[in-house]
Design an enzyme around this catalytic site. Sequence first.
Site, PDB file in Angstrom:
ATOM      1  CB  CYS A   1      -0.926   0.000   1.216  1.00 17.74           C
ATOM      2  SG  CYS A   1      -2.050  -1.407   1.263  1.00 17.74           S
TER       3      CYS A   1
ATOM      4  CG  HIS B   1      -3.229   3.374   2.392  1.00 19.52           C
ATOM      5  ND1 HIS B   1      -3.752   3.034   1.161  1.00 19.52           N
ATOM      6  CD2 HIS B   1      -3.296   2.243   3.159  1.00 19.52           C
ATOM      7  CE1 HIS B   1      -4.112   1.773   1.176  1.00 19.52           C
ATOM      8  NE2 HIS B   1      -3.852   1.266   2.379  1.00 19.52           N
TER       9      HIS B   1
ATOM     10  CG  ASN C   1      -6.634  -0.972   1.324  1.00 17.08           C
ATOM     11  OD1 ASN C   1      -5.929  -0.515   0.441  1.00 17.08           O
ATOM     12  ND2 ASN C   1      -6.131  -1.487   2.434  1.00 17.08           N
TER      13      ASN C   1
END
Length: 325
Positions: A113, A252, A282
């Site tokens: 990520c 994020h 996500n």
Amino acid sequence: MSKAVILGTGSCLPKRVVTNAELEQMVDTSDEWVTTRTGIKNRHIAGEGELNYQLAAKAARRALAVTGIEPQEIDLIIVATLSPHMIMPSTACFVQAEIGAVNAFAYDINAACAGFTYGLDLASQYIQNRPNMKILLIGSETLSARVNWEDRNTCVLFGDGAGAVILGSSSDDRGVMGSRLHSDGNSWHMLCMDSPESQNPDLRYDDYVGPLIRMNGSEIFKQAVRMMEDAVNTLLREQGVTMDEISILIPHQANIRILKKLRERLGLPEERVFINLSKYGNTSAASIPIALDEAHRQGRLQRGDLVLLCTFGGGLTWGSLLLRW
């Protein structure tokens, strides 16, 4: 010394939207459970004609269109991804062919990520040394291909998509100012994904479960907030910048509880933190560039703004990056 400045942004989301209500028909979950614990309402799931590199290429074309730069002018393509179209060649090579960037060299990076933030730091180093470079940086994921759709703790979290930026050198004080990037390989087991099964029987291991995302959610929550907070505060101290000077934080997009806790610890009001988690879930390395593009198109990013990025992912990998828009 030249700084790397973002010249344009673009993004691409798959057409299909999967709601929490649809997930209720697939696993033992509910809209209330997912929303309360994650903040996610929808996620985009790739379908036919939406392979990782195809999403990445569409995001790239949109970023190029904003800048007026032709594909042939791109010198380097970097794709941050943990769900590549193939292990070899790189997704970046597929993007190069797809958009006709015949003069670029191309490769992938995988920092989970945190991949886009790592890539932005990397691109900045290139441009400091070669100010004439034009770099296409993309975060692109098709995590739906790597999710265990029988695991209610992970399948509700992830979505597909791509975000892209075009980078060049600045002629003023705009651009990437600095970053703080970190890794902790000792904690890899908290968030991981296996490779395809080894064809060498001597390299196989007993607890192999397939190339699927595995996560210890409670431990990730504890680590993510603390580590991102530390990365942000350390970077701001190094740059001589206070939190009051930050125009917008783009974190994020992983979990609303993580984001709320981080915002509280950093002392930022809600209006200065960009969150689009509820719409996309996500999207790993695509998360920040999709948010950047959306914030840009909404007029949330003005010339001269101090923009702060922070991220956390498998590896473990985490960090922060500061830029003047």
